[in-house]
Scaffold this motif. Sequence first.
Motif, mmCIF file in Angstrom:
data_model
loop_
_atom_site.group_PDB
_atom_site.id
_atom_site.type_symbol
_atom_site.label_atom_id
_atom_site.label_comp_id
_atom_site.label_asym_id
_atom_site.label_seq_id
_atom_site.Cartn_x
_atom_site.Cartn_y
_atom_site.Cartn_z
ATOM 1 N N VAL A 51 68.530 -8.405 26.647
ATOM 2 C CA VAL A 51 67.221 -8.344 25.991
ATOM 3 C C VAL A 51 66.253 -7.496 26.808
ATOM 4 O O VAL A 51 65.580 -6.591 26.271
ATOM 5 C CB VAL A 51 66.652 -9.763 25.781
ATOM 6 C CG1 VAL A 51 65.191 -9.703 25.340
ATOM 7 C CG2 VAL A 51 67.479 -10.525 24.753
ATOM 8 N N ILE A 52 66.165 -7.770 28.090
ATOM 9 C CA ILE A 52 65.230 -7.025 28.941
ATOM 10 C C ILE A 52 65.652 -5.560 29.030
ATOM 11 O O ILE A 52 64.812 -4.653 29.032
ATOM 12 C CB ILE A 52 65.118 -7.691 30.316
ATOM 13 C CG1 ILE A 52 64.417 -9.052 30.161
ATOM 14 C CG2 ILE A 52 64.362 -6.808 31.304
ATOM 15 C CD1 ILE A 52 64.392 -9.897 31.418
ATOM 16 N N GLY A 53 66.953 -5.305 29.044
ATOM 17 C CA GLY A 53 67.435 -3.924 29.047
ATOM 18 C C GLY A 53 67.053 -3.177 27.777
ATOM 19 O O GLY A 53 66.667 -2.001 27.826
ATOM 20 N N LEU A 54 67.131 -3.845 26.628
ATOM 21 C CA LEU A 54 66.779 -3.210 25.356
ATOM 22 C C LEU A 54 65.298 -2.830 25.313
ATOM 23 O O LEU A 54 64.947 -1.706 24.934
ATOM 24 C CB LEU A 54 67.105 -4.155 24.194
ATOM 25 C CG LEU A 54 68.574 -4.272 23.802
ATOM 26 C CD1 LEU A 54 68.802 -5.493 22.917
ATOM 27 C CD2 LEU A 54 69.037 -3.001 23.082
ATOM 28 N N VAL A 55 64.430 -3.775 25.683
ATOM 29 C CA VAL A 55 62.992 -3.471 25.590
ATOM 30 C C VAL A 55 62.560 -2.516 26.696
ATOM 31 O O VAL A 55 61.646 -1.703 26.504
ATOM 32 C CB VAL A 55 62.144 -4.760 25.577
ATOM 33 C CG1 VAL A 55 62.499 -5.609 24.359
ATOM 34 C CG2 VAL A 55 62.293 -5.566 26.859
ATOM 35 N N ALA A 56 63.215 -2.577 27.845
ATOM 36 C CA ALA A 56 62.902 -1.637 28.924
ATOM 37 C C ALA A 56 63.283 -0.219 28.516
ATOM 38 O O ALA A 56 62.602 0.756 28.873
ATOM 39 C CB ALA A 56 63.628 -2.029 30.203
ATOM 40 N N ASP A 57 64.354 -0.090 27.758
ATOM 41 C CA ASP A 57 64.773 1.221 27.274
ATOM 42 C C ASP A 57 63.716 1.808 26.337
ATOM 43 O O ASP A 57 63.464 3.008 26.341
ATOM 44 C CB ASP A 57 66.113 1.101 26.560
ATOM 45 C CG ASP A 57 66.704 2.449 26.206
ATOM 46 O OD1 ASP A 57 66.793 3.314 27.087
ATOM 47 O OD2 ASP A 57 67.081 2.646 25.027
ATOM 48 N N VAL A 58 63.077 0.965 25.549
ATOM 49 C CA VAL A 58 62.038 1.427 24.630
ATOM 50 C C VAL A 58 60.810 1.916 25.394
ATOM 51 O O VAL A 58 60.270 2.994 25.125
ATOM 52 C CB VAL A 58 61.637 0.317 23.637
ATOM 53 C CG1 VAL A 58 60.404 0.745 22.832
ATOM 54 C CG2 VAL A 58 62.791 -0.016 22.696
ATOM 55 N N VAL A 59 60.330 1.117 26.337
ATOM 56 C CA VAL A 59 59.086 1.495 27.024
ATOM 57 C C VAL A 59 59.314 2.587 28.062
ATOM 58 O O VAL A 59 58.356 3.185 28.555
ATOM 59 C CB VAL A 59 58.400 0.276 27.675
ATOM 60 C CG1 VAL A 59 58.052 -0.758 26.621
ATOM 61 C CG2 VAL A 59 59.263 -0.350 28.775
ATOM 62 N N ALA A 60 60.574 2.828 28.408
ATOM 63 C CA ALA A 60 60.966 3.957 29.256
ATOM 64 C C ALA A 60 60.179 3.996 30.562
ATOM 65 O O ALA A 60 60.187 3.034 31.321
ATOM 66 C CB ALA A 60 60.819 5.265 28.465
ATOM 67 N N ALA A 61 59.448 5.083 30.825
ATOM 68 C CA ALA A 61 58.782 5.266 32.119
ATOM 69 C C ALA A 61 57.750 4.181 32.399
ATOM 70 O O ALA A 61 57.498 3.841 33.566
ATOM 71 C CB ALA A 61 58.121 6.644 32.168
ATOM 72 N N LYS A 62 57.154 3.620 31.341
ATOM 73 C CA LYS A 62 56.165 2.561 31.525
ATOM 74 C C LYS A 62 56.758 1.390 32.291
ATOM 75 O O LYS A 62 56.057 0.712 33.054
ATOM 76 C CB LYS A 62 55.663 2.084 30.157
ATOM 77 C CG LYS A 62 54.562 1.031 30.218
ATOM 78 C CD LYS A 62 53.258 1.613 30.718
ATOM 79 C CE LYS A 62 52.136 0.585 30.680
ATOM 80 N NZ LYS A 62 50.877 1.127 31.230
#
Length: 576
Positions: A350-361
Amino acid sequence: MSKTATELLVNPAGYDPRQFDAETRRLLRATIEWFEQRGKRKLTEDYHAKTFYADFLEFAGQEGLFSTFLTPAANADGDADKRWDTARVAALSEILGFYGLNYWYPWQVTILGLGPVWQSGNDVARKRAADALAAGGVAAFGLSEKEHGADIYSSDLVLTPDGSGGYRANGSKYYIGNGNCAQTVSVFGRIDGVEGPDQYVFFYADSNHPNYHVVKNVVPSQMYVAEFRLEDYPVHAEDMLHVGADAFSAALNTVNIGKFNLCFGGIGMATHSLYESITHAHNRILYGNPVTGFPHVRRQFVDAYARLIAMKLFSDRAVDYFRSASPEDRRYLLFNPITKMKVTTQAQTVIGLVADVVAAKGFETDTYIAMAKTDVDGLPKLEGTVAVNLALIGKFMPAYLFAPEEYEAVVTRQDAADDDFLFRQGPARGLSKVRFHDWRQAYARNAGIPNVARFTEQAEALIQLLTEATPDEKQQADLDFGLALTELFTLVVYGQLILEQVELTDLEHDVVDQLFAVLVQDFSAAAVELHGKSGANQKQQELALAAVRRPVVDAQRFERVWEQVRGLSGAYAMNP
């Protein structure tokens, strides 16, 4: 009216745990208020500066947080608010995880450190631990060693008789959370000159004793994970917690108690990460459109949301079995390692999926997700690796799938009761004798949900594989092959408890259908993994591929679930 899935998620903005008594509600809300008043800037600055969380331990001590939640009724000295209540232990674990692994961790290792004490018949040691908690203290679990890890057969911490009926303890322990400051340290060792199981002991130590030496913190973190050394540390009869085979069982049973909290820590971390990432992505404009306007971003968010809801449903239902356990009903011994290995790895996903979306943020110092995506990888590795827990899960496969028995339905357990059975689990053996209720019943009752029906086909395909291409003796000894097979089995159990909780909460079916679409895909991926194993024979390869399914796709259902996710944008932001 059916319950919406978003209601399952912790949201500090309106947190009201009405299922609990007044003091429990006060303490849970006080914990949230402490973090919120302290603010996100302080949270992230302390994280990156690796500042020890002394202020949190001070708050917990002043409020009596650990003492209230972690003192069994038998040692509460008449305080009606003190008990070991797994439902509220889980709730606090989720809140602490929500604010960061570094604050969940001292709570978690205190639970582990208290396990051998509360299982002991040593009334002096029990009172000492209760008094230490009441004074604001924490505990530590002195089991692992630098050279042997958690291989308790090979302990180099040795107790030598002192000639006066006591012992002197010498040796080191490694990777011991709270080992720098715990007044209650349960230490595992062995008696010099004794052979076999009788040599093992658990004894009570105190980090403030002059013969207890803290060597260093072994991790670069806010957490203090100590290496400590005992030099001629005096151990008297009143310090002895367990001797012989009881010490061995106390170690394993303590891990059974403690590892259950890993799932709720992961749920808290994933929930906070979802709030932060959807708020950022939905309000960020790229090429004239919100980031969430991209189809692949929506898919990732819906996937993450569905997985998080599944984690929460399974774990909440597992609490009921944990609290209802008895010598005659030990089904928790299967559900417990699944909360450990499955829910924590799902938190990573889950954290990997949302981290992929926010990218550099997600790399910026003032974000929660920058902390979470680093720390979440630790959860599956604590209290036994994923492989260790999968191997344990596999022991239950024959009885669960092929030998169901009748049980009375386990009700939702949010009552204010003391879960005393956890500290009298008995010898850590007899797993093959544990029996389960019929797993097919939950699936049959929910067959009207398209992807539940599709997943049920896959579960039956696993039965066919085990029946028509039963692993031979060599394959059963092949851990790599066995772990792949057990991954399929784990998904069946996971789905069963999810469905039971869906029924108990009257959860609306759009999210259920969506999360089972995810499980169908996961089962297919695991089946392909099994097909590729070098140990799989031709028939097993064929049956593994035959279990691959495409989930039932429903664009309108997907959009309705996406609307739930989009509604989380701005639903929570931590106080600056």
